[in-house]
Design an enzyme around this catalytic site. Structure first.
Site, PDB file in Angstrom:
ATOM      1  CD  GLU A   1      -2.439   1.097   2.811  1.00 54.62           C
ATOM      2  OE1 GLU A   1      -2.480   0.071   3.534  1.00 54.62           O
ATOM      3  OE2 GLU A   1      -3.231   2.173   3.006  1.00 54.62           O
TER       4      GLU A   1
ATOM      5  CG  ASP B   1      -0.416   1.928   6.291  1.00 56.45           C
ATOM      6  OD1 ASP B   1       0.450   1.265   5.805  1.00 56.45           O
ATOM      7  OD2 ASP B   1      -0.894   2.904   5.832  1.00 56.45           O
TER       8      ASP B   1
ATOM      9  CG  ASP C   1      -4.780   2.295   8.670  1.00 52.76           C
ATOM     10  OD1 ASP C   1      -4.816   1.478   7.862  1.00 52.76           O
ATOM     11  OD2 ASP C   1      -4.137   3.356   8.396  1.00 52.76           O
TER      12      ASP C   1
ATOM     13  CG  ASP D   1      -7.995   4.211   5.060  1.00 51.80           C
ATOM     14  OD1 ASP D   1      -9.171   4.132   5.046  1.00 51.80           O
ATOM     15  OD2 ASP D   1      -7.476   5.588   5.024  1.00 51.80           O
TER      16      ASP D   1
END
Ligand code: 28G
Length: 642
Positions: A429, A502, A504, A506
């Site tokens: 990403e 990541d 998280d 997203d």
């Protein structure tokens, strides 16, 4: 299928005792993990379902008792209790204590159609249970017998009489904790399979109850419409094209076929096939027959009714399956299960049988319902146009790329290793993390493909748009194995495809978008276990010169507690990683990419129905089901792998 035939103990064929089952449980129930444990229930329920298929049983109840034992009860004829002429013991005891006990397979004019172990089920379950009890209501008497680890611990006794009420069988068993890893049943697993069984046996009522919770949890599965209602259930979060579901059933010369189908506004297809109530996940001749029939019947109708003009192309298989939800269920006397997981029907005669009947019935349907037919034709036409546009676009790309020295995407940092089994590709990403990964990697075996931002949600886009997407084109060329019907696993350039996002929300979203793409366009990658998720750390903890990385909140808490215990006053520095970009290339290698230290989570989706549900609800456009689904939490990430 009703058959009036006296059943006598003499028809039971006896082979051997139960020792081999306890010695090699895996051979009989697949595993001694959760799947094997739940399989015990299916084996017993299968016997009740057989009694239902014979036409004598209408209701089955399954109950998870407070002590994690299982009770299965049916209102069939009751297991036979007459004495076996050679063995001199009651038939019900033979059924429970001898392996391969049961009526001769297919020998008595009928056929045992439900799944499972062909009549050895009850004895296998008994062998793998510390205790089992059986009760039979028959001939106005109530009989009982008990067993201990597969051997009778009491004789079959008459314990009472019944005047009102019906005949039937009732079984209770306690799985042996010395055999199974764990003996706790999961409601949702039983719920899913029993619901499926009820869909597959129309009219049969199956009740599931959980007595471990207060109030009891309970479901009743009863579908007069059978697999037609199964289609409704599968399409509950999709919009149908043909409101009226196509359904037919044919019984002919010892074979049975049932098909139900409906088109939806989706782009993906979902075909579930069953042979003798066993889900044939790898397909087989019945499924091939259905697909051929669809292509043939729809093209014939389209040409006859001028939806396809004289010189125009016919619909391809993919065109007539876009947005399709279909079920084919066949019953046959001697099913041959083949393939890697024995989940592919190998009886070639089923192709013609399913194809001929489906073409005939589907043609009737289209001719009788011209409005529904027109909607289906329009759906196929749009699918065909989109696919042709995509093909033209691909041909143009191919011509241009043929002139270049290499057709691999420019953003890809490839590895030097040529053996796919030793190569892996990281989908990273963001360009900045992509940069660190390129610097930190093992160049010989690790390739890096940075992905910019959110990739396209393929659930909401037709293939022409999907294939126009830069990130998706890059993945297709990098993997080298094509997609859709042309997918070829032998051309896959990396045997590990590792999603590195990541830690998280997203990151999780990007991971789901990627999985949706893989599942819809490169399904064998997911089924074959080639897809992994990297596990970047959540925290870095520093104390003096020492450093630790932790990968979960629990791990972090434990580390901090341990450090405090060892050295209460020392100062610790804690860094919480918000993204991969916060690590330099050394750290990224150390924590997430190093073969010897990292943890990878292998992502597998072995159940097409469950996966379709997940992707439809998570990536589709209906909000309330998505909310409900997320609250019930998505369970598609399984088994940890290093
Ligand atoms: C409660 C637990 C699970 C069952 C019956 C009924 C008969 C039977 C069962 O016969 C031999 C083998 C396959 C047909 C058959 C009763 C004919 C006349 C039965 C069950 C003969 C065993 N009277 N109900 N087995 N079969 N329920 N429920 O196990 O070919 S097993």
């Amino acid at each position: 299928m009703k058959q009036k035939q006296e059943y006598g103990a003499s028809q039971i064929e006896v082979l051997e005792g139960l020792k081999p089952v306890r010695l090699r449980p895996g051979m009989y129930i697949g595993s001694t993990g959760p799947a094997g444990l739940h399989h015990l229930v299916y084996e017993i329920v299968d016997n009740s379902v057989d009694e239902a298929l014979a036409g004598y049983c209408k209701n089955i109840t399954v109950s998870i008792e407070a002590d994690n034992s299982i009770i299965v009860q049916d209102d069939g004829r009751g297991m036979p209790v007459d004495l076996h002429p050679k063995m001199g013991i009651p038939a019900v005891e033979v059924i429970h204590t001898k392996l391969h006990a049961g009526g001769k397979f297919g020998g008595d004019g009928g056929y045992k159609v439900s799944g499972g172990l062909h009549g050895v089920g009850a004895s296998v379950v008994n062998a793998l249970s510390t205790r089992m009890t059986v009760q039979v209501k028959r001939d106005k008497k109530i009989y009982e017998q008990e067993y201990f680890r597969g051997e009778e611990s009491t004789e079959l006794k008459v314990v009472g009489e019944y005047k009102t009420g019906k005949t039937g069988s009732k079984t209770q068993f306690w799985p042996d904790p010395t055999i199974f890893d764990e003996v706790v049943f999961e409601y949702e697993i039983l719920q899913r399979r029993l619901r499926e069984m009820a869909f597959l046996s129309k009219g049969l009522a199956i009740t599931l109850e959980d007595k471990r919770v207060s109030p009891y949890r309970k479901d009743r599965f009863h579908y007069e419409g059978g697999i037609k209602e199964f289609i409704q259930y599968l399409n509950k979060n999709k919009d149908p094209i043909n409101k009226s579901i196509f359904y037919y059933e044919v019984k002919q010369k010892g074979y049975e076929v049932e098909v139900a189908l409906q088109y939806t506004d989706r782009y993906s297809e979902l075909i579930l096939s069953y042979a003798n109530n066993i889900h044939t996940n790898e397909g087989g001749y019945h499924e091939t027959g259905l697909k051929s029939a669809l292509t043939r019947a729809i093209n014939d109708y389209a040409k006859k009714n001028k939806f396809i003009k004289e010189n125009d192309d016919s619909f391809s298989g993919e065109d007539v399956r876009e947005g399709l939800t279909a079920i084919v269920s066949v019953k046959l006397t001697s099913p041959q299960f083949e393939g890697q997981t024995k989940a592919k029907l190998g009886n070639s005669e089923m192709k013609g049988f399913v194809e001929t009947n489906t073409v005939e019935q589907l043609t009737y349907f289209l001719e009788e319902k011209p409005k529904q037919a027109e909607l289906i034709m329009k759906k196929c036409l749009t699918a065909q146009r989109a696919r042709e546009a995509a093909r033209r676009a691909r041909e143009i790309t191919r011509q241009t790329s043929a002139l270049e020295t290499t057709s691999l995407p420019g953003k890809l940092a490839d590895c030097s290793e040529k053996d796919p089994a030793l190569s892996e590709i990281f989908l990273v990403e963001g360009d900045s993390a992509g940069g660190s990964a390129k610097q930190g990697r093992d160049r010989r075996r690790q390739a890096i493909l940075p992905l910019r931002g959110k990739i396209l949600n393929v659930e909401k886009a037709r293939s022409d748009r999907v294939l126009a997407s830069e990130e998706i084109k890059n993945m297709i060329t990098a993997f080298g194995c094509n997609f859709g019907d042309e997918f070829d696993i032998n051309k896959l350039r990396y045997h590990k495809i590792i999603i590195m996002t990541d830690a998280d929300v997203d990151g999780a979203h990007i991971r789901t978008l990627l999985l949706t793409f893989f599942f819809r366009y490169m399904k064998p990658l997911v089924e074959g276990g080639y897809i992994y998720a990297a596990q970047p750390p959540l925290f870095k903890v520093k104390q003096g010169k020492k450093e630790w990385y932790t990968y979960s909140d629990a791990e972090q808490e434990k580390l901090l507690a341990d450090l405090k215990e060892e050295n209460p006053n020392a100062k610790v520095e804690i860094q919480r990683y918000k993204g991969l970009g916060e690590m330099d290339f050394n750290q990224l290698w150390d924590t997430t990419m190093d073969f010897n230290k990292r943890t990878l989570v292998r992502i597998t989706v072995d159940d097409a129905q469950a996966a379709d549900e997940i992707f439809t609800t998570l990536m589709g456009d209906k909000v309330p089901p998505r909310k409900a689904f997320i609250e019930d939490n998505a369970k598609y990430v399984r088994n940890l792998d290093i």
